[in-house]
Design a protein around this motif. Sequence first.
Motif, short mmCIF file in Angstrom:
data_model
loop_
_atom_site.label_atom_id
_atom_site.label_comp_id
_atom_site.label_asym_id
_atom_site.label_seq_id
_atom_site.Cartn_x
_atom_site.Cartn_y
_atom_site.Cartn_z
N UNK A 65 19.94 20.15 -2.42
CA UNK A 65 20.92 19.66 -1.45
C UNK A 65 20.30 19.15 -0.16
N UNK A 66 19.11 19.66 0.19
CA UNK A 66 18.47 19.24 1.43
C UNK A 66 17.77 17.87 1.31
N UNK A 93 13.98 16.76 -14.40
CA UNK A 93 14.75 15.89 -13.51
C UNK A 93 15.08 16.66 -12.24
N UNK A 94 14.94 16.01 -11.09
CA UNK A 94 15.37 16.60 -9.82
C UNK A 94 16.16 15.52 -9.06
N UNK A 95 17.38 15.86 -8.68
CA UNK A 95 18.21 14.95 -7.91
C UNK A 95 18.50 15.50 -6.53
N UNK A 96 18.88 14.63 -5.63
CA UNK A 96 19.21 15.04 -4.27
C UNK A 96 20.63 14.64 -3.89
N UNK A 97 21.01 15.06 -2.69
CA UNK A 97 22.35 14.78 -2.17
C UNK A 97 22.48 13.31 -1.78
N UNK A 142 30.48 13.03 -0.52
CA UNK A 142 29.15 13.54 -0.91
C UNK A 142 29.23 14.27 -2.24
N UNK A 143 28.09 14.43 -2.91
CA UNK A 143 28.07 15.13 -4.19
C UNK A 143 28.42 16.60 -4.02
N UNK A 144 27.71 17.28 -3.11
CA UNK A 144 27.96 18.71 -2.81
C UNK A 144 27.96 19.56 -4.08
N UNK A 145 26.96 19.35 -4.94
CA UNK A 145 26.90 20.08 -6.20
C UNK A 145 26.60 21.57 -6.01
N UNK A 146 25.55 21.86 -5.22
CA UNK A 146 25.12 23.23 -4.99
C UNK A 146 24.83 23.44 -3.52
N UNK A 152 19.43 8.50 -6.16
CA UNK A 152 18.52 9.46 -5.54
C UNK A 152 18.14 10.55 -6.55
N UNK A 153 17.24 10.21 -7.47
CA UNK A 153 16.79 11.24 -8.41
C UNK A 153 15.38 10.92 -8.87
N UNK A 154 14.75 11.91 -9.48
CA UNK A 154 13.37 11.78 -9.92
C UNK A 154 13.21 12.35 -11.31
N UNK A 155 12.12 11.95 -11.97
CA UNK A 155 11.86 12.42 -13.33
C UNK A 155 10.37 12.56 -13.57
N UNK A 156 9.99 13.58 -14.34
CA UNK A 156 8.60 13.65 -14.80
C UNK A 156 8.34 12.42 -15.69
N UNK A 157 7.28 11.70 -15.39
CA UNK A 157 7.03 10.47 -16.13
C UNK A 157 6.80 10.75 -17.61
N UNK A 158 6.11 11.83 -17.92
CA UNK A 158 5.86 12.16 -19.33
C UNK A 158 7.16 12.43 -20.08
#
Length: 327
Positions: free
Chosen positions: A214-215, A123-127, A146-150, A166-172
């Motif tokens: 964060x970018x 999983x990869x998420x963004x700001x 804002x989230x401002x996690x890292x 605003x996030x993504x996931x490997x489909x598998x």
Amino acid sequence: MTPESQPFATVAICTYNRSRWLQGTLRFVIAQEYPADRWEILVIDNNSTDDTARVVEEFAGAAKAPRYVLEKTQGLSHARNRALAEALGSVVVFLDDDTDGDSAWLARLMSPYAMPGNEKVGIVGGEIIPGFPDGLPRWLEGQWEPLSYLSKTGPLPDNLLPMGANFSARRAAAQGVGGFRTDLGRTGDTLAGSEDHDFIRRVRSAGYSVWYVPEAVITHLIPKNRLTFRYAMKHAFDSSRSRVIERVARPGKGGAWLASRMIVYSLHVALTLLLSLLCFIFFQPGCGKRWLTRCSRSAGYLVEACAIIGRKLASLLFGIFMILSWQ
């Protein structure tokens, strides 16, 4: 980094009766600077009754034309699961239909997947930065941040999760955990949620890491019809009920936890009602509204905890009755 080393990405936009906002989101997404043969745009129309299909058709001649899919089963989780089934990419990006950003957003969000040794990044998420095109009522000031996690790209600690806008996931990985739970998430005008956090937790439990970039910033546009007191009350109530359903599925969140929540949130309801009343008495309506929305959130927790315990008790009593009837 060569184009061939970058993952093929499917940007999935699930939408329901939001054609005005979808139009702006598509303009932003189409302008992405990502290798042309390494991504696609997928619009999942969750049985809209507005002109969503026509809006998507307007972009048929774009350099990256969106692919339109109609999902008639109502519910955001159904739409997201359809996106997983239809996607051509090895990574599926879930983006809300009311967002804006710059042309580097997708490349930044995809970067952790392409790093050597990151095959278990699931999983990869963004700001996410809230935006208010119609202004923000004074009583809601300070409620959206804002989230401002890292401060730099890297894995998130277990207590932090990306947001569904605003996030993504490997489909598998996503398909390996069974996709999104359809008893969670928005359905029509019901403002439930927690399907994203439940999904991400299950991917993490399957041995994948969760990262944050964060970018990879998007602006989540919040129109005035979602900034009313009525909407805030309904959202607080519906979303908190979803959180209880999601949390009960976790280890150690059974009957004893539910009973404790009933006690805690009964006190929360009483306290927040009292604080709200005091604010109105002393001519602080904005403060009173904020406390009432907190009361609605606590009431959602309380109602769902009571409902789950009630169903468990009914099931137990029915089981006892069946056993006795056989004797």
